[in-house]
Design an enzyme around this catalytic site. Structure first.
Site, mmCIF file in Angstrom:
data_model
loop_
_atom_site.group_PDB
_atom_site.id
_atom_site.type_symbol
_atom_site.label_atom_id
_atom_site.label_comp_id
_atom_site.label_asym_id
_atom_site.label_seq_id
_atom_site.Cartn_x
_atom_site.Cartn_y
_atom_site.Cartn_z
ATOM 1 N N GLU A 429 0.830 -1.221 0.000
ATOM 2 C CA GLU A 429 0.000 0.000 0.000
ATOM 3 C C GLU A 429 0.859 1.264 0.000
ATOM 4 O O GLU A 429 0.496 2.285 0.589
ATOM 5 C CB GLU A 429 -0.979 0.013 1.182
ATOM 6 C CG GLU A 429 -1.843 -1.201 1.282
ATOM 7 C CD GLU A 429 -2.476 -1.619 -0.028
ATOM 8 O OE1 GLU A 429 -2.753 -0.748 -0.871
ATOM 9 O OE2 GLU A 429 -2.680 -2.831 -0.226
ATOM 10 N N GLY A 430 1.989 1.196 -0.660
ATOM 11 C CA GLY A 430 2.929 2.308 -0.706
ATOM 12 C C GLY A 430 3.962 2.141 0.381
ATOM 13 O O GLY A 430 3.625 2.111 1.571
#
Length: 567
Positions: A429-430
């Site tokens: 998610e980053g």
């Protein structure tokens, strides 16, 4: 010691630190009464402790399997997933119109924390469905909502997100998956995606993939990306799974941890899909899911940290080694360095949980009031919560192994599983570096106004605490002032200079917020003062060194050439 969900800490943070009462006072969330909130948290704690936690070790030992094209979950996952689905936990914050409970995100985050601590490998599955539900509620057509949302909310079907390709990781705009028009208004999706968590499942009747792909003639980069719903089985006229779609699992990755969660390579061969949102606006729709997931991943880190801490604490209380100065028991918890490790672990877990739930409260308030300041606060806290929460997950899990000593390196004790399982949370998610760049880049595009409002709040809290806790309040106020000075300097820097100091800046911000949260806790309950002192006197001073690094900019980093890095 078996895992026990952190019910008391969660209740306390919501009531005394994160400001949940403001959420419950809004018309939008008026149903979140104290009795209902307590019932929700109590039942979530029971399921997490008694139903999900016993699955954690077997999820690691057995793992998910792919045989003859079929994914098989570890033993017991079917019963665990049914408890989650039948309890309504997947739809806790989903729209009432489609079968959800419509409760605040703050409660959903608290539940995710508990369930991730119990068995993160299984909890990943409903977390992804929650994110897909959020994206569909905001961006899908009425037809897609009517067909998919009730099934996802009930847990009959599950959801995934398909972004990454071999050549397109953080640079999503480099993707090559293509979408071609079909005569019936649908699209044929062709391409390969990697790192797809729960890309297939034997726990549900259908798996619903949200897939990023490029339409014919679309622009290069992220501006030419569209989002599509691509189910494993095509729904028939009655909305039930029908014929198999052109999507399959090529393989399951052999991972460091999270063995019970199948991470799949997915192949789409002219798979039928339907557009979600506007053409070429897929990233906007997917970011709705990703922002939801970032808060979810934050509390995954916190949840695993909680479990690792409990595991280490039980060992430290039981293990006898040498003479101890505090008592004659010989328990290693009475050795100063072991006590330091455990106290630091608890201080960090409390701070990370408080930051994450405060972020969730801000998100709820933005929804309930439409206030732009609440929305900005939520946006500011999201990367901090995600990066700090998962950094804490990793640090506490590693520290847990250290408490065990040599036995922590032995798989049978279970301490190492926490290290392996939580490691991915700082990446997906980053990455946490990307979270920090988001904080100093996009989240400072207002000239730092949201950050300065947060710093003002910290200093007001410190002023309010001066009479009761003058030394601790003074330390927190001074740290916030140093953060203010650094922020003023930061917003005047060139973007790459900001990026060079982004990670230490985020960490310093988290340190200041952690001191603020602990100070509020100590004011509300004097029994929490000892742990607050650990945070404020031992950990908060780290902000000085971190902010010194922020001031350095990028030049010194680029002065180090690739040749300098070689042996």
């Amino acid at each position: 010691m078996p895992y026990r969900a952190p019910l008391a800490d969660t209740r306390f943070i919501l009531a005394h630190v994160a400001g949940f009462a403001e959420v419950a006072a809004t018309e939008r969330f008026a149903t979140a009464t104290p009795d209902l909130v307590d019932a929700v948290l109590t039942e979530a704690a029971r399921i997490s402790s008694d139903v999900l936690a016993p699955l954690n070790r077997i999820s690691d030992k057995v793992g998910a399997r792919l045989e003859n094209g079929v994914v098989t979950s570890p033993p017991g996952f079917d019963a665990g997933y049914r408890a989650i689905a039948e309890g309504g936990w997947i739809g806790i914050s989903a729209d009432l119109a489609f079968g959800g409970m419509g409760l605040p995100i703050a409660l959903s985050a608290a539940v995710d924390d508990m369930m991730a601590g119990a068995c993160i490998a299984l909890q990943v599955n409903p977390l992804l469905s929650k994110g897909q539900i959020e994206a569909l509620q905001h961006h899908a057509s009425d037809e897609i909502k009517a067909l998919y949302l009730p099934k996802l909310i009930s847990g009959e079907w599950s959801g995934t997100m398909n972004l990454t390709e071999p050549q397109a990781g953080s640079d999503v705009g480099a993707l090559r998956t293509r979408a071609e028009f079909l005569d019936d208004g649908a699209y044929a999706i062709t391409g390969q995606k990697i790192y797809i968590s729960w890309g297939d499942s034997d726990l549900v009747a259908n798996v619903c993939h949200l897939v990023l792909a490029r339409l014919p003639g679309a622009a290069e980069g992220t501006r030419g990306i569209s989002l599509f719903m691509v189910p494993k089985f095509l729904p028939d006229q009655a909305g039930k799974p029908g014929v198999r779609n052109g999507v399959r699992v090529v393989s399951i990755e052999h991972k460091l941890g999270l063995h019970g969660s199948p991470t799949c390579v997915m192949q789409f061969d002219a798979a039928k899909g339907w557009l979600v949102g506007e053409p070429n606006r897929g990233m906007a729709a997917m970011f709705t899911m990703m922002n939801n997931a970032r808060l979810g991943v934050a509390v995954q880190g916190v949840g695993v940290a909680e479990a690792a801490l409990q595991h280490a604490l039980a060992y430290a209380q039981d293990r006898r080694q040498g003479e101890t100065p505090v008592s004659g028991s010989g328990a290693i918890i009475d050795h100063a360095d072991v006590r330091r490790m455990l106290a630091t672990m608890r201080a960090e877990v409390f701070a990370a949980r408080a930051i994450a739930l405060s972020c969730a409260v801000a998100t709820d308030m933005a929804v309930a009031t439409g206030g732009v300041d609440w929305a900005a606060r939520s946006a500011l806290l999201t990367p901090i919560a995600k990066a700090y929460g998962t950094d804490v997950g990793n640090a506490v899990a590693h520290q847990g192994v250290q408490v065990f000593g040599g036995m922590g390196f032995i798989e049978e004790t279970g301490a190492a599983q926490f290290v392996r399982d939580v490691r991915i949370t700082a990446i997906y998610e980053g990455t946490n570096g990307i979270q920090a760049m988001d904080l100093v880049g996009r989240k400072m595009s207002d000239g730092g106004e949201a950050a300065f409002r947060m710093i003002d709040e910290v200093q007001r809290g410190a002023e309010a605490a001066r009479a009761a806790l003058p030394d601790l309040a003074g330390d927190v106020w001074a740290a916030a002032e140093a953060l203010r000075d650094a922020t003023e300097r930061l917003v005047g820097q060139a973007l790459n200079d900001r990026f060079a100091g982004a990670v230490p800046y985020l960490r310093a911000f988290a340190r200041v917020l952690g001191g603020h949260m602990h100070l509020k806790a100590a004011l509300a309950d004097s029994a929490r003062l000892p742990v607050a002192q650990v945070m404020i006197r031992r950990l908060l001073p780290e902000h000085q060194g971190l902010l010194a690094e922020v001031r350095e900019g990028a030049a010194g980093l680029y002065a180090v050439t690739p040749a300098d890095l070689a042996p």
